[in-house]
Design a protein around this motif. Structure first.
Motif, mmCIF file in Angstrom:
data_model
loop_
_atom_site.group_PDB
_atom_site.id
_atom_site.type_symbol
_atom_site.label_atom_id
_atom_site.label_comp_id
_atom_site.label_asym_id
_atom_site.label_seq_id
_atom_site.Cartn_x
_atom_site.Cartn_y
_atom_site.Cartn_z
ATOM 1 N N GLU A 1 0.895 -1.265 0.013
ATOM 2 C CA GLU A 1 -0.116 -0.232 0.040
ATOM 3 C C GLU A 1 0.973 1.341 0.227
ATOM 4 O O GLU A 1 0.565 2.125 -0.585
ATOM 5 C CB GLU A 1 -0.953 -0.031 1.169
ATOM 6 C CG GLU A 1 -2.135 -0.958 0.860
ATOM 7 C CD GLU A 1 -3.121 -0.924 1.999
ATOM 8 O OE1 GLU A 1 -2.692 -0.321 3.169
ATOM 9 O OE2 GLU A 1 -4.347 -1.506 1.892
ATOM 10 N N ARG B 1 -3.713 -0.333 -4.277
ATOM 11 C CA ARG B 1 -4.901 -0.554 -3.244
ATOM 12 C C ARG B 1 -5.110 -1.985 -3.156
ATOM 13 O O ARG B 1 -5.881 -2.733 -4.031
ATOM 14 C CB ARG B 1 -6.025 0.084 -4.016
ATOM 15 C CG ARG B 1 -7.354 0.228 -3.093
ATOM 16 C CD ARG B 1 -8.256 1.303 -3.591
ATOM 17 N NE ARG B 1 -8.881 0.948 -5.033
ATOM 18 C CZ ARG B 1 -10.162 0.378 -5.104
ATOM 19 N NH1 ARG B 1 -10.850 0.019 -4.061
ATOM 20 N NH2 ARG B 1 -10.425 0.327 -6.282
ATOM 21 N N VAL B 2 -4.829 -2.364 -1.953
ATOM 22 C CA VAL B 2 -4.559 -3.966 -1.627
ATOM 23 C C VAL B 2 -5.890 -4.533 -1.265
ATOM 24 O O VAL B 2 -6.814 -3.996 -0.267
ATOM 25 C CB VAL B 2 -3.533 -4.251 -0.746
ATOM 26 C CG1 VAL B 2 -3.496 -5.573 -0.241
ATOM 27 C CG2 VAL B 2 -2.210 -3.810 -1.549
ATOM 28 N N ALA C 1 -1.852 6.068 0.681
ATOM 29 C CA ALA C 1 -2.148 4.634 0.959
ATOM 30 C C ALA C 1 -2.674 4.394 2.069
ATOM 31 O O ALA C 1 -2.246 4.806 2.990
ATOM 32 C CB ALA C 1 -0.745 3.754 0.795
ATOM 33 N N SER C 2 -3.789 3.607 2.087
ATOM 34 C CA SER C 2 -4.497 3.302 3.323
ATOM 35 C C SER C 2 -3.750 2.413 4.245
ATOM 36 O O SER C 2 -2.838 1.789 3.668
ATOM 37 C CB SER C 2 -6.034 2.744 3.054
ATOM 38 O OG SER C 2 -5.641 1.609 2.245
#
Length: 277
Positions: A205, A210-211, A271-272
């Motif tokens: 991420e 976007r995993v 990135a989350s």
């Protein structure tokens, strides 16, 4: 850092560390340093009993395996790709013929294969080179064996893409990002062992993926595992080694800033984070 981390882990790995303490204790005993020698031998013995037979390893593994939300089949449809991390195959056999060598985390490639066969329009990416410190001769890496494995089931280029230079999880993420150039609106299925997912997903991420986590090969299940001692020392030591490596890896990655979003093309990648709670 790759070589430093590998050498440091050879010493800090619990099963090795216990053996080192014991050898030092015996050596000092031979040198008539009885007081220090006995302390080291007692410490090694106690650590061995706790690490090999107590459920400590499962206590450490459980949050790694069960605090990341896994994806569903619906997430796979329309995904930009299925990324399988190395560990499921081995580069131990240097010939093109013969059986395909499967590795200790074989679920990483078998589950990727299952998803690939169910979702025939989704690309498949394998990321894995060789993590050996010293390679003598022309030894094939994991990507070579992965290519043979997937091509045997009809999954071939250009649908199949191989990243064959990575030596660790950080390089899995950075080299895959360089090859795939992920975009914010794309969804990527990440397949790796459950104990490894927390760190792997955060590193990917940070590189702009976007995993959707797809953990496999669980070592722990319900809370009952947290009370169950091991009947075999080898199993307990194996699991304590795995758990210690992952928690150390998370700490080192955090300390180095590897979980921070990277700068790419002048824009900061937001990135989350994989939840740790």
């Amino acid at each position: 850092m790759f070589y430093v981390s590998k050498l440091a882990w050879m010493v800090l790995q619990p099963s090795n560390f216990i053996a080192i303490l014991l050898v030092l204790g015996i050596g000092l005993l031979v040198l008539q340093r009885r007081a220090v020698a006995l302390r080291l031998i007692v410490a090694a013995t106690l650590l061995y009993v706790v690490a090999a037979f107590s459920p400590l390893a499962n206590w450490l593994l459980h949050p790694l395996e069960h605090e990341v939300k896994a994806g569903t089949e619906r997430d796979v449809a329309g995904a930009a790709g299925i990324i399988a991390l190395g560990g499921g195959v081995s580069g131990a056999i240097p010939t093109e013929g013969g059986a395909i060598p499967l590795g200790p985390s074989v679920e990483r490639v078998t589950e990727t294969l299952r998803l690939a066969l169910r979702h025939s329009d989704v690309p498949v990416i394998f990321s894995g080179g060789s993590g050996l410190i010293l390679q003598l001769g022309d030894v094939p890496n994991e990507a070579d064996a992965a290519r043979r494995f997937f091509e045997g089931f009809g999954i071939v280029p250009p649908r199949l893409r191989l990243e064959d230079r990575s030596r660790n999880t950080l390089e899995n993420a950075t080299l895959s990002a360089a090859m795939l150039q992920p975009k914010p609106d794309q969804r990527w299925i990440l397949v790796t062992s459950a104990f490894h997912m927390r760190r792997a997903a955060a590193l990917f991420e940070a590189q702009g993926f976007r995993v959707v986590p797809w953990p496999v090969g669980y070592l722990t299940s319900g809370r009952g595992h947290l009370r169950q001692p091991f009947g075999r020392a080898s199993e307990g030591l194996h699991r304590i080694d795995i758990a210690t490596k992952e928690w150390l890896g998370i700490f080192v990655s955090w300390a180095r800033g590897d979980f921070a979003p990277v700068e790419r093309a002048g824009n900061r990648v937001e990135a989350s984070r994989v939840s740790g709670s």
